[in-house]
Design a protein around this motif. Structure first.
Motif, PDB file in Angstrom:
ATOM      1  N   GLY A  89      51.948  26.451  41.108  1.00  0.00           N
ATOM      2  CA  GLY A  89      52.577  27.760  41.280  1.00  0.00           C
ATOM      3  C   GLY A  89      52.133  28.820  40.286  1.00  0.00           C
ATOM      4  N   SER A  90      51.332  28.438  39.277  1.00  0.00           N
ATOM      5  CA  SER A  90      51.003  29.441  38.251  1.00  0.00           C
ATOM      6  C   SER A  90      50.081  30.520  38.782  1.00  0.00           C
ATOM      7  CB  SER A  90      50.416  28.799  37.000  1.00  0.00           C
ATOM      8  OG  SER A  90      49.946  27.528  37.238  1.00  0.00           O
ATOM      9  N   LEU A  91      49.196  30.173  39.712  1.00  0.00           N
ATOM     10  CA  LEU A  91      48.211  31.161  40.164  1.00  0.00           C
ATOM     11  C   LEU A  91      48.882  32.377  40.799  1.00  0.00           C
ATOM     12  CD1 LEU A  91      45.196  31.771  40.462  1.00  0.00           C
ATOM     13  CD2 LEU A  91      45.303  30.769  42.722  1.00  0.00           C
ATOM     14  N   ALA A  92      49.655  32.123  41.850  1.00  0.00           N
ATOM     15  CA  ALA A  92      50.295  33.236  42.554  1.00  0.00           C
ATOM     16  C   ALA A  92      51.261  33.974  41.626  1.00  0.00           C
ATOM     17  CB  ALA A  92      51.045  32.703  43.773  1.00  0.00           C
ATOM     18  N   ARG A  93      52.024  33.223  40.821  1.00  0.00           N
ATOM     19  CA  ARG A  93      53.009  33.830  39.937  1.00  0.00           C
ATOM     20  C   ARG A  93      52.339  34.725  38.892  1.00  0.00           C
ATOM     21  NH1 ARG A  93      55.203  29.386  36.645  1.00  0.00           N
ATOM     22  NH2 ARG A  93      53.281  29.790  35.539  1.00  0.00           N
ATOM     23  N   ASP A  94      51.274  34.201  38.276  1.00  0.00           N
ATOM     24  CA  ASP A  94      50.638  34.980  37.206  1.00  0.00           C
ATOM     25  C   ASP A  94      49.922  36.213  37.758  1.00  0.00           C
ATOM     26  OD1 ASP A  94      51.681  33.010  35.729  1.00  0.00           O
ATOM     27  OD2 ASP A  94      49.812  32.301  34.837  1.00  0.00           O
ATOM     28  N   ILE A  95      49.371  36.088  38.974  1.00  0.00           N
ATOM     29  CA  ILE A  95      48.763  37.274  39.582  1.00  0.00           C
ATOM     30  C   ILE A  95      49.832  38.341  39.783  1.00  0.00           C
ATOM     31  CG2 ILE A  95      47.718  38.210  41.696  1.00  0.00           C
ATOM     32  CD1 ILE A  95      46.214  35.609  42.031  1.00  0.00           C
ATOM     33  N   ARG A  96      50.941  37.923  40.385  1.00  0.00           N
ATOM     34  CA  ARG A  96      52.019  38.884  40.654  1.00  0.00           C
ATOM     35  C   ARG A  96      52.501  39.524  39.348  1.00  0.00           C
ATOM     36  NH1 ARG A  96      57.416  38.175  40.059  1.00  0.00           N
ATOM     37  NH2 ARG A  96      57.300  35.909  39.982  1.00  0.00           N
ATOM     38  N   ILE A  97      52.751  38.678  38.340  1.00  0.00           N
ATOM     39  CA  ILE A  97      53.325  39.201  37.096  1.00  0.00           C
ATOM     40  C   ILE A  97      52.338  40.124  36.391  1.00  0.00           C
ATOM     41  CG2 ILE A  97      54.090  38.523  34.788  1.00  0.00           C
ATOM     42  CD1 ILE A  97      55.350  36.042  36.157  1.00  0.00           C
ATOM     43  N   THR A  98      51.054  39.728  36.350  1.00  0.00           N
ATOM     44  CA  THR A  98      50.080  40.559  35.640  1.00  0.00           C
ATOM     45  C   THR A  98      49.912  41.914  36.326  1.00  0.00           C
ATOM     46  OG1 THR A  98      48.947  38.562  34.924  1.00  0.00           O
ATOM     47  CG2 THR A  98      47.740  40.622  34.713  1.00  0.00           C
ATOM     48  N   VAL A  99      49.877  41.909  37.650  1.00  0.00           N
ATOM     49  CA  VAL A  99      49.715  43.183  38.361  1.00  0.00           C
ATOM     50  C   VAL A  99      50.958  44.057  38.170  1.00  0.00           C
ATOM     51  CG1 VAL A  99      49.458  44.235  40.638  1.00  0.00           C
ATOM     52  CG2 VAL A  99      48.055  42.271  40.013  1.00  0.00           C
ATOM     53  N   GLU A 100      52.140  43.450  38.291  1.00  0.00           N
ATOM     54  CA  GLU A 100      53.375  44.217  38.050  1.00  0.00           C
ATOM     55  C   GLU A 100      53.384  44.787  36.632  1.00  0.00           C
ATOM     56  OE1 GLU A 100      56.461  41.674  40.904  1.00  0.00           O
ATOM     57  OE2 GLU A 100      56.828  41.774  38.747  1.00  0.00           O
ATOM     58  N   TYR A 101      53.008  43.949  35.702  1.00  0.00           N
ATOM     59  CA  TYR A 101      52.975  44.354  34.296  1.00  0.00           C
ATOM     60  C   TYR A 101      52.062  45.564  34.117  1.00  0.00           C
ATOM     61  CZ  TYR A 101      52.904  43.647  29.205  1.00  0.00           C
ATOM     62  OH  TYR A 101      53.049  43.812  27.846  1.00  0.00           O
TER      63      TYR A 101
END
Lengths: 318, 284
Positions: A89-101
């Motif tokens: 689950g880290s891939l999708a989560r980290d993409i989402r979080i980094t883009v939101e950030y």
């Protein structure tokens, strides 16, 4: 790389114009040795090639290996590292979080910076002093900024203490412990740290405005509000481009502030790419960390570069 | 001042007090409170500092805290280590960047254009930090200051090449021609004509690289690790993580103050340059 061509659009035509006469005038020169020998560029190209480009090229190789602290030899394993980050689950989560950030930081850094620039626009001694004051966070290391806000926003920290005494009853908001809101809080801190730089750049943009245009607007009866939205803000386009670009790129590479405030928590809800790489590298899973690094590279190329090229184009059209 | 006269007097009078009042309020809340927290906490004994708040210390032990942070955090060693990687990085970024920028700005061929585009790709692309570690190990530079300098130089060359190339393109080529007529070779032209003219953009690049490299902890962590070569931010990270995690607010903040002072001092001394350098580079 795509946008590099557009980035110097403004400088190029002039350079070409100036080149022409000197080319013609010095035709005989071309037989002699060149005036700007290539070996002046070689050291920079060598260092940049070996310590920036080569690692980025290797980053297309190592994610497909089993390189780790536990293997003496490196062998190819295909896509299993990507499989691992996809399935935990880290891939999708980290993409989402980094883009939101990145988007939130761009909004806050520019919002705060522009507001400060407008507030401190006049060149008085008072304003100059406070420009320096608002620049202080830029000078403090991001790690230190993170610790300051960790203390300020802790559940038994300073902010809740102030709020308690104002409210008359104990307030214990977990500012850095909410799975929903903490990302927003951390991006506000990031925006706070860099707002001084954005302010300076907006100030420079405001200063470079042609006085006659503003004068004309005033004579036409435009009020301060109208003048700002119709004339001054559009003229700030280069400053907006610079600030949004640096905010997006800088915040996609963020580490210190997040590590010092939340270390990626709570429940990995602030785990940006670099926090993941730091954590997984510490566990010795180098190839897996490298896979994430490749994804970050692709995200920047696919998402950030078009945005920046678009901003640049918008600016040139005005 | 000119901005004031641009508005009719009727509009100005209510704003005359509103602006300074707003500035004071915003500065007090956004800058004053965080810095006040740092200052008072760094002077408190540990028992008082455990729950960080804005009250004045009941018992002031600033000297003791700063001395302890100074020793535990190895301030001198960290300071020297930071200087040892930041100063050479800045010098190399400037010198190598200027050489490349000169060639890219003056040569018009397709090769120069391509190499320029490649060289400034680092403005956008993230450094591949994990594979940098691998490469440095193979080169025998892992954990060394030379490796750190190489990584910082590689990372920030794009910035200086970008700013300097734009700047040189706007310099008249006649100055170079004149020096050449007088018999100066390329090295002389570069060092005696081009480099001195680059002073404003050198200020920009210096400040940019210093701001980033002086406070960097991420790349330093991968390349240098802890130990004897740790820079100031790495030491701060270790102080904060030592023993009881983040119960040492008094020491952390004493360290933060000592570590931030050099950058603040540079800013105070070079303020005009810093501001001019940053803004001239960003908005042309």
């Amino acid at each position: 790389m795509v946008d590099t061509a557009t980035m110097d659009v403004s400088a190029n035509p002039q350079a070409k114009d100036r080149d022409r006469p000197s080319r013609q005038g010095g035709r005989g020169r071309s037989l002699r040795k060149p005036d700007q020998p290539w070996w002046f560029a070689l050291p920079a190209l060598a260092v940049f090639g070996v310590f920036f480009l080569l690692p980025n090229l290797l980053n297309f190789v190592y994610p497909f290996t089993d390189w780790s602290a536990f293997h003496p030899q490196i062998g190819f394993v295909g896509l299993s590292n990507f499989d691992a980050i996809l399935h935990d689950g880290s891939l999708a989560r980290d993409i989402r979080i980094t883009v939101e950030y990145a988007v939130l930081v761009a909004v806050f850094q520019n919002g705060f910076g522009l507001a400060l620039a407008l507030l401190l626009e006049r060149d008085t001694r008072f304003n100059r002093f406070f420009r320096a004051v608002f620049f202080l966070p830029v000078l403090i290391s991001a790690l230190a900024v993170g610790y300051i806000f960790r203390a300020l926003l802790a559940q038994d920290g300073a902010l809740n203490g102030v709020l308690s005494s104002l409210a008359g009853h104990p307030v214990d908001t977990p500012w850095l412990g909410s799975t929903t809101w903490t990302l927003l809080v951390v991006t506000l801190i990031h925006g706070w740290k860099w707002m001084g730089l954005a302010m300076l750049i907006y100030l420079a943009g405001l200063k470079s405005m042609p006085g006659d245009v503003l004068e004309a607007a005033r004579i036409d009866g435009a009020g301060a509000w109208r003048t700002f939205w119709s004339i001054r803000f559009p003229l700030l386009a280069p400053a907006v481009t610079f600030n949004v670009t640096t905010a997006l790129i800088g915040s996609m590479n963020t580490f210190d502030i997040v590590q010092a405030t939340t270390a990626g928590g709570p429940g990995s809800e602030t785990e940006v790419f670099n926090i993941y790489m730091f954590r997984i590298f510490g566990q010795g899973l180098y190839a897996q960390a490298s896979a994430m690094s490749l994804v970050l590279f692709l995200i920047v190329v696919v998402l950030a570069v078009p945005v920046i090229v678009g901003l640049r184009r918008r600016e040139n059209n005005q | 001042m000119t901005a004031v006269t641009a508005f009719p007097p009727a509009r100005r009078s209510p704003l005359r007090w509103a602006q300074p009042a707003a500035v004071l309020l915003v500065a007090a809340v956004t800058i004053g409170i965080p810095l006040w927290l740092v200052a008072v906490t760094s002077a408190k004994p540990q028992a008082e500092a455990i729950k960080p708040n804005l009250s004045l210390p009941h018992h002031v032990q600033a000297g003791e805290n700063y001395r302890q942070a100074f020793d535990q955090g190895k301030v001198i060693q960290g300071f020297v280590n930071s200087l040892l990687v930041v100063v050479p990085s800045v010098v190399l970024v400037l010198l190598l960047g200027a050489g490349a920028a000169w060639v890219f700005a003056r040569r018009t061929g397709r090769l120069a254009g391509t190499l320029y585009a490649l060289s400034i790709s680092g403005l956008l692309l993230p450094p591949a930090v994990i594979t940098i570690v691998m490469e440095l190990r193979q080169l025998g530079l892992a954990g060394t200051q030379l490796g750190m300098i190489a990584v910082y130089t590689g990372m920030y060359l794009s910035t200086s090449i970008f700013f300097m190339t734009g700047f040189i393109r706007n310099l008249p080529e006649e100055l170079e021609e004149a020096a050449r007529m007088d018999g100066a070779g390329p090295a002389r032209v570069f060092f005696q004509v081009i480099l001195p003219l680059l002073r404003p953009v050198i200020a920009t690049a210096t400040i940019m690289v210093m701001l980033f490299a002086w406070s960097d902890v991420f790349y330093a962590f991968f390349v240098l690790g802890g130990g004897d070569r740790a820079t100031l931010p790495l030491n701060l990270y270790q102080v904060a993580n030592a023993q009881l995690y983040l119960n040492n607010w008094h020491l952390i903040f004493a360290y933060v103050v000592m570590m931030s002072l050099p950058m603040v001092a540079v800013f105070v001394v070079a303020q005009r340059r810093v501001v001019a350098g940053i803004t001239s580079g960003a908005v042309k």
